[in-house]
Motif scaffolding. Sequence first.
Motif, PDB file in Angstrom:
ATOM      1  N   TYR A  65       9.309  81.403  57.460  1.00 37.44           N
ATOM      2  CA  TYR A  65      10.003  82.572  56.923  1.00 37.44           C
ATOM      3  C   TYR A  65      11.512  82.363  57.061  1.00 37.44           C
ATOM      4  N   ALA A  66      12.262  82.759  56.028  1.00 30.78           N
ATOM      5  CA  ALA A  66      13.721  82.668  56.053  1.00 30.78           C
ATOM      6  C   ALA A  66      14.313  84.074  55.958  1.00 30.78           C
ATOM      7  N   PRO A  67      15.051  84.533  56.968  1.00 30.51           N
ATOM      8  CA  PRO A  67      15.615  85.880  56.933  1.00 30.51           C
ATOM      9  C   PRO A  67      16.727  86.051  55.905  1.00 30.51           C
ATOM     10  N   THR A  68      17.421  84.955  55.549  1.00 27.18           N
ATOM     11  CA  THR A  68      18.497  85.027  54.562  1.00 27.18           C
ATOM     12  C   THR A  68      18.409  83.831  53.620  1.00 27.18           C
ATOM     13  N   SER A  69      19.014  83.964  52.455  1.00 29.35           N
ATOM     14  CA  SER A  69      19.054  82.859  51.498  1.00 29.35           C
ATOM     15  C   SER A  69      20.095  81.829  51.933  1.00 29.35           C
ATOM     16  N   LEU A  70      19.821  80.571  51.619  1.00 22.61           N
ATOM     17  CA  LEU A  70      20.711  79.483  51.989  1.00 22.61           C
ATOM     18  C   LEU A  70      21.089  78.698  50.738  1.00 22.61           C
ATOM     19  N   SER A  71      22.390  78.493  50.535  1.00 25.47           N
ATOM     20  CA  SER A  71      22.882  77.782  49.352  1.00 25.47           C
ATOM     21  C   SER A  71      23.832  76.670  49.766  1.00 25.47           C
ATOM     22  N   LYS A  72      23.819  75.579  49.006  1.00 23.97           N
ATOM     23  CA  LYS A  72      24.721  74.461  49.315  1.00 23.97           C
ATOM     24  C   LYS A  72      26.163  74.756  48.923  1.00 23.97           C
ATOM     25  N   SER A  73      26.398  75.883  48.248  1.00 24.08           N
ATOM     26  CA  SER A  73      27.760  76.235  47.824  1.00 24.08           C
ATOM     27  C   SER A  73      28.377  77.322  48.699  1.00 24.08           C
ATOM     28  N   GLU A  74      27.790  77.580  49.857  1.00 28.71           N
ATOM     29  CA  GLU A  74      28.249  78.704  50.672  1.00 28.71           C
ATOM     30  C   GLU A  74      29.561  78.453  51.394  1.00 28.71           C
ATOM     31  N   GLY A  75      30.016  77.226  51.480  1.00 28.65           N
ATOM     32  CA  GLY A  75      31.288  76.994  52.161  1.00 28.65           C
ATOM     33  C   GLY A  75      31.688  75.537  52.158  1.00 28.65           C
ATOM     34  N   PRO A  76      32.937  75.251  52.548  1.00 31.97           N
ATOM     35  CA  PRO A  76      33.410  73.869  52.579  1.00 31.97           C
ATOM     36  C   PRO A  76      32.928  73.127  53.825  1.00 31.97           C
ATOM     37  N   TYR A  77      32.971  71.817  53.751  1.00 38.18           N
ATOM     38  CA  TYR A  77      32.727  70.923  54.880  1.00 38.18           C
ATOM     39  C   TYR A  77      31.263  70.869  55.344  1.00 38.18           C
ATOM     40  N   ASN A  78      30.689  72.000  55.725  1.00 31.33           N
ATOM     41  CA  ASN A  78      29.267  71.961  56.060  1.00 31.33           C
ATOM     42  C   ASN A  78      28.612  73.269  55.641  1.00 31.33           C
ATOM     43  N   THR A  79      27.332  73.186  55.310  1.00 33.81           N
ATOM     44  CA  THR A  79      26.566  74.359  54.887  1.00 33.81           C
ATOM     45  C   THR A  79      25.326  74.475  55.761  1.00 33.81           C
ATOM     46  N   ALA A  80      24.800  75.683  55.860  1.00 32.08           N
ATOM     47  CA  ALA A  80      23.611  75.896  56.689  1.00 32.08           C
ATOM     48  C   ALA A  80      22.417  75.103  56.166  1.00 32.08           C
ATOM     49  N   ILE A  81      22.229  75.086  54.849  1.00 25.54           N
ATOM     50  CA  ILE A  81      21.080  74.370  54.290  1.00 25.54           C
ATOM     51  C   ILE A  81      21.251  72.861  54.450  1.00 25.54           C
ATOM     52  N   GLY A  82      22.490  72.383  54.316  1.00 21.61           N
ATOM     53  CA  GLY A  82      22.747  70.958  54.531  1.00 21.61           C
ATOM     54  C   GLY A  82      22.533  70.569  55.981  1.00 21.61           C
ATOM     55  N   ASN A  83      22.985  71.425  56.902  1.00 29.71           N
ATOM     56  CA  ASN A  83      22.765  71.165  58.323  1.00 29.71           C
ATOM     57  C   ASN A  83      21.274  71.125  58.641  1.00 29.71           C
ATOM     58  N   MET A  84      20.529  72.043  58.024  1.00 26.37           N
ATOM     59  CA  MET A  84      19.085  72.077  58.239  1.00 26.37           C
ATOM     60  C   MET A  84      18.430  70.768  57.797  1.00 26.37           C
ATOM     61  N   MET A  85      18.804  70.285  56.604  1.00 28.75           N
ATOM     62  CA  MET A  85      18.194  69.067  56.081  1.00 28.75           C
ATOM     63  C   MET A  85      18.511  67.867  56.960  1.00 28.75           C
ATOM     64  N   ALA A  86      19.793  67.732  57.338  1.00 27.44           N
ATOM     65  CA  ALA A  86      20.183  66.594  58.165  1.00 27.44           C
ATOM     66  C   ALA A  86      19.533  66.662  59.541  1.00 27.44           C
TER      67      ALA A  86
END
Length: 249
Positions: A65-86
Amino acid sequence: MIRFFSLLFLASIAVGCKDSQATLTQINGKQIAITDSLKGDEAILEYIAPYRQRIDEEMGAVLAYAPTSLSKSEGPYNTAIGNMMADAVYELSNPVFKKRTGKEIDAVLLNHGGIRSTLNAGDVTMRTAFDIMPFENSVVVVELSSDQIKEMFSYLESGKAHPISNMQIILDQDEKLKSTTINGKPVEEGKTYFVATNDYLQQGGDRMTFFSKPVSMEVLDYKIRTILVDYFKAKDTIAPVRDDRFIQE
């Protein structure tokens, strides 16, 4: 004499057949748009219906379950979804790599463009993993020299939010490298490092040429999409955050 005329007759037929052969002079075609207006073949639809139902059931299976949506365009340098994948690649690939080699992965680098979809709030399903990573890319672990690691950091100086794990990059106000660490420490001259990435990037994709001539390489035969599925199954809630792994001061 009869044999002679028979041969002459057959030769004339062969010449005549050769002269009458058709040759392609033109090809005509038209574009047919694939839309809902096209009628399906009922017999085919009926035949594949059980298979479609089974696939839909498997793809719709809830994994987390995901409480919020995660997008790769949410901010510069690092993103929550990118951090999750790595982080998922590090967490699940490292035990495989250690079992095979007796060594540890030092860091992970994937590519921002490899994230193909938003992770929507709500149920996280098998389909979520396929939407985020529709490609067949697999994890490879490359051994890089200290000079190649420096090339990697110089490449990341561009500031694009490529997914990274177990490394930190800090830029100054001029967007130049201020400090970098890998596995929690500055790069040591003459040392080699093990970096997990995908096979596309290892071959120089996205201009990551520092991966293309590693000191050594281990192919894990572990698809990144499968890693996401395994990661989702292992977690009750998917709630990664942006952090200080790549920032500007």
